[in-house]
Write a protein that holds these residues in place. Structure first.
Motif, mmCIF file in Angstrom:
data_model
loop_
_atom_site.group_PDB
_atom_site.id
_atom_site.type_symbol
_atom_site.label_atom_id
_atom_site.label_comp_id
_atom_site.label_asym_id
_atom_site.label_seq_id
_atom_site.Cartn_x
_atom_site.Cartn_y
_atom_site.Cartn_z
ATOM 1 N N GLN A 163 0.819 -1.205 0.000
ATOM 2 C CA GLN A 163 0.000 0.000 0.000
ATOM 3 C C GLN A 163 0.859 1.264 0.000
ATOM 4 O OE1 GLN A 163 -3.098 0.805 -0.558
ATOM 5 N NE2 GLN A 163 -2.542 2.948 -0.244
ATOM 6 N N PHE A 164 1.927 1.281 0.768
ATOM 7 C CA PHE A 164 2.803 2.455 0.783
ATOM 8 C C PHE A 164 3.481 2.643 -0.576
ATOM 9 C CE2 PHE A 164 2.647 2.272 5.490
ATOM 10 C CZ PHE A 164 2.394 3.609 5.730
ATOM 11 N N ASP B 114 3.629 5.726 -5.602
ATOM 12 C CA ASP B 114 3.469 5.726 -7.056
ATOM 13 C C ASP B 114 2.364 6.691 -7.474
ATOM 14 O OD1 ASP B 114 3.967 4.504 -9.747
ATOM 15 O OD2 ASP B 114 1.875 3.889 -9.512
ATOM 16 N N ARG B 115 1.250 6.653 -6.745
ATOM 17 C CA ARG B 115 0.132 7.548 -7.062
ATOM 18 C C ARG B 115 0.520 9.004 -6.806
ATOM 19 N NH1 ARG B 115 -4.314 6.739 -9.984
ATOM 20 N NH2 ARG B 115 -4.708 4.777 -8.887
ATOM 21 N N PHE B 116 1.252 9.236 -5.736
ATOM 22 C CA PHE B 116 1.706 10.578 -5.399
ATOM 23 C C PHE B 116 2.572 11.144 -6.524
ATOM 24 C CE2 PHE B 116 4.634 13.529 -3.266
ATOM 25 C CZ PHE B 116 3.748 14.324 -2.569
ATOM 26 N N THR B 117 3.514 10.315 -6.983
ATOM 27 C CA THR B 117 4.423 10.743 -8.048
ATOM 28 C C THR B 117 3.672 11.042 -9.336
ATOM 29 O OG1 THR B 117 6.176 9.374 -7.091
ATOM 30 C CG2 THR B 117 6.487 10.100 -9.356
ATOM 31 N N LYS B 118 2.792 10.128 -9.730
ATOM 32 C CA LYS B 118 2.054 10.296 -10.979
ATOM 33 C C LYS B 118 1.131 11.510 -10.919
ATOM 34 C CE LYS B 118 2.089 5.446 -12.444
ATOM 35 N NZ LYS B 118 1.268 4.227 -12.648
ATOM 36 N N VAL C 88 9.618 6.587 2.115
ATOM 37 C CA VAL C 88 8.919 5.347 1.762
ATOM 38 C C VAL C 88 9.924 4.234 1.467
ATOM 39 C CG1 VAL C 88 7.383 4.237 0.096
ATOM 40 C CG2 VAL C 88 6.847 6.523 0.938
ATOM 41 N N ASP C 89 10.998 4.561 0.762
ATOM 42 C CA ASP C 89 12.022 3.549 0.473
ATOM 43 C C ASP C 89 12.614 2.990 1.759
ATOM 44 O OD1 ASP C 89 11.676 3.806 -2.230
ATOM 45 O OD2 ASP C 89 13.397 5.135 -2.542
ATOM 46 N N SER C 90 12.868 3.867 2.719
ATOM 47 C CA SER C 90 13.413 3.433 4.008
ATOM 48 C C SER C 90 12.418 2.550 4.753
ATOM 49 C CB SER C 90 13.770 4.650 4.857
ATOM 50 O OG SER C 90 14.269 4.265 6.112
ATOM 51 N N LEU C 91 11.151 2.938 4.722
ATOM 52 C CA LEU C 91 10.104 2.150 5.365
ATOM 53 C C LEU C 91 10.006 0.771 4.734
ATOM 54 C CD1 LEU C 91 7.582 1.646 7.101
ATOM 55 C CD2 LEU C 91 6.251 2.880 5.376
ATOM 56 N N ILE C 92 9.987 0.717 3.413
ATOM 57 C CA ILE C 92 9.862 -0.567 2.707
ATOM 58 C C ILE C 92 11.052 -1.473 3.022
ATOM 59 C CG2 ILE C 92 9.916 -1.630 0.411
ATOM 60 C CD1 ILE C 92 8.166 0.721 -0.542
ATOM 61 N N LYS C 93 12.243 -0.885 3.123
ATOM 62 C CA LYS C 93 13.435 -1.660 3.469
ATOM 63 C C LYS C 93 13.275 -2.311 4.838
ATOM 64 C CE LYS C 93 18.437 -1.254 4.143
ATOM 65 N NZ LYS C 93 19.601 -0.312 4.131
ATOM 66 N N PRO D 70 6.183 8.600 10.462
ATOM 67 C CA PRO D 70 6.761 9.725 9.714
ATOM 68 C C PRO D 70 6.316 9.754 8.250
ATOM 69 C CG PRO D 70 8.439 8.698 11.079
ATOM 70 C CD PRO D 70 7.245 7.806 11.126
ATOM 71 N N VAL D 71 6.214 8.576 7.637
ATOM 72 C CA VAL D 71 5.755 8.520 6.238
ATOM 73 C C VAL D 71 4.298 8.971 6.149
ATOM 74 C CG1 VAL D 71 5.260 6.996 4.289
ATOM 75 C CG2 VAL D 71 7.387 6.722 5.569
ATOM 76 N N LEU D 72 3.472 8.471 7.053
ATOM 77 C CA LEU D 72 2.065 8.873 7.061
ATOM 78 C C LEU D 72 1.928 10.379 7.304
ATOM 79 C CD1 LEU D 72 0.482 5.941 9.090
ATOM 80 C CD2 LEU D 72 0.028 6.480 6.701
#
Length: 229
Positions: free
Chosen positions: A67-68, A73-77, A203-208, A168-170
């Motif tokens: 979901q993140f 992805d949606r944010f970027t687009k 987000v990248d840090s969170l996903i890691k 923090p991401v949220l």
């Protein structure tokens, strides 16, 4: 878990109507001891419940990760789309944020469940060590307890680290959603693009960390199931 803590029944649980009603009553009162005693009578021990909760926490983290990624992805687009209704852009991003918050809360709840049943399991195990009359068997069980606690410590540390990265991401996502809501104009979109790098990094840090936590969960589950085989 305490008497105010809501709990969820294990996914593998199959109950008769009478047993189900009994457990619902226990769940309503939130009495941990009575709940675990009833589960054991039904053949589900704390170890089983612990493994089940770890699996659910792992799955919740996997869902949160996806979901993140979707939100980023949606944010970027959305920021890169030229033209279009700004209100629609806001609604799209807000939907992603709300879904992300729900996934994050599911992760928090699942981790709390893992902690509750693990505390109960280790307390019981420690107390029962005193019941051994055979010193060699007691020493062997103590060694198993120490090893399992060590594995669990690694698991919960990874889970907590990933959990800590979610807020923090949220918060960043929420800031941008609110900014769009309050400033529905082209300048708002343009100014948010400068924040994209920060959001991507978070987000990248969170996903890691979520990936690391999921791997720890897989390892812990495999170890527990191997010992139980």
């Amino acid at each position: 878990m305490n008497c105010s803590t809501p709990f969820r029944f294990p996914g593998f649980l199959s109950l008769s109507l009478t047993s189900a009603l009994l457990l619902v009553g226990l769940a309503g009162s939130g009495c941990q001891t009575a709940y675990y005693e009833t589960m054991e009578k039904l053949g589900y021990h704390k170890r089983d419940l612990m493994v089940s909760d770890v699996k659910k926490a792992r799955d919740a983290q996997q869902e949160a990760k996806e979901q993140f990624k979707s939100a980023l992805d949606r944010f970027t687009k959305t920021l890169n789309i030229q033209g279009g209704e700004l209100q629609e852009k806001y609604e799209v991003l807000n939907d992603e944020y709300e879904r992300s918050e729900k996934r994050a809360q599911a992760v928090r709840d699942r981790i709390a469940s893992v902690e509750n049943v693990s505390d109960a399991l280790f307390d019981e195990w420690t107390a029962e060590l005193k019941q051994y009359s055979n010193a060699a068997l007691r020493q062997k069980s103590q060694k198993q307890l120490t090893q399992t606690r060590g594995q669990y410590a690694q698991l919960i540390k990874a889970m907590k680290r990933a959990e800590a990265k979610m807020d923090p991401v949220l918060a960043k996502l929420k800031d941008h959603v609110l900014f769009l809501k309050h400033n529905l104009n082209a300048q708002a979109i343009a100014s948010l693009k400068s924040e994209l790098v920060t959001v991507e990094s978070n987000v990248d840090s969170l996903i890691k960390d979520l990936n690391a936590s999921i791997q720890e969960a897989d390892s812990f589950i495999a170890s527990m199931e191997k010992e139980n085989a």
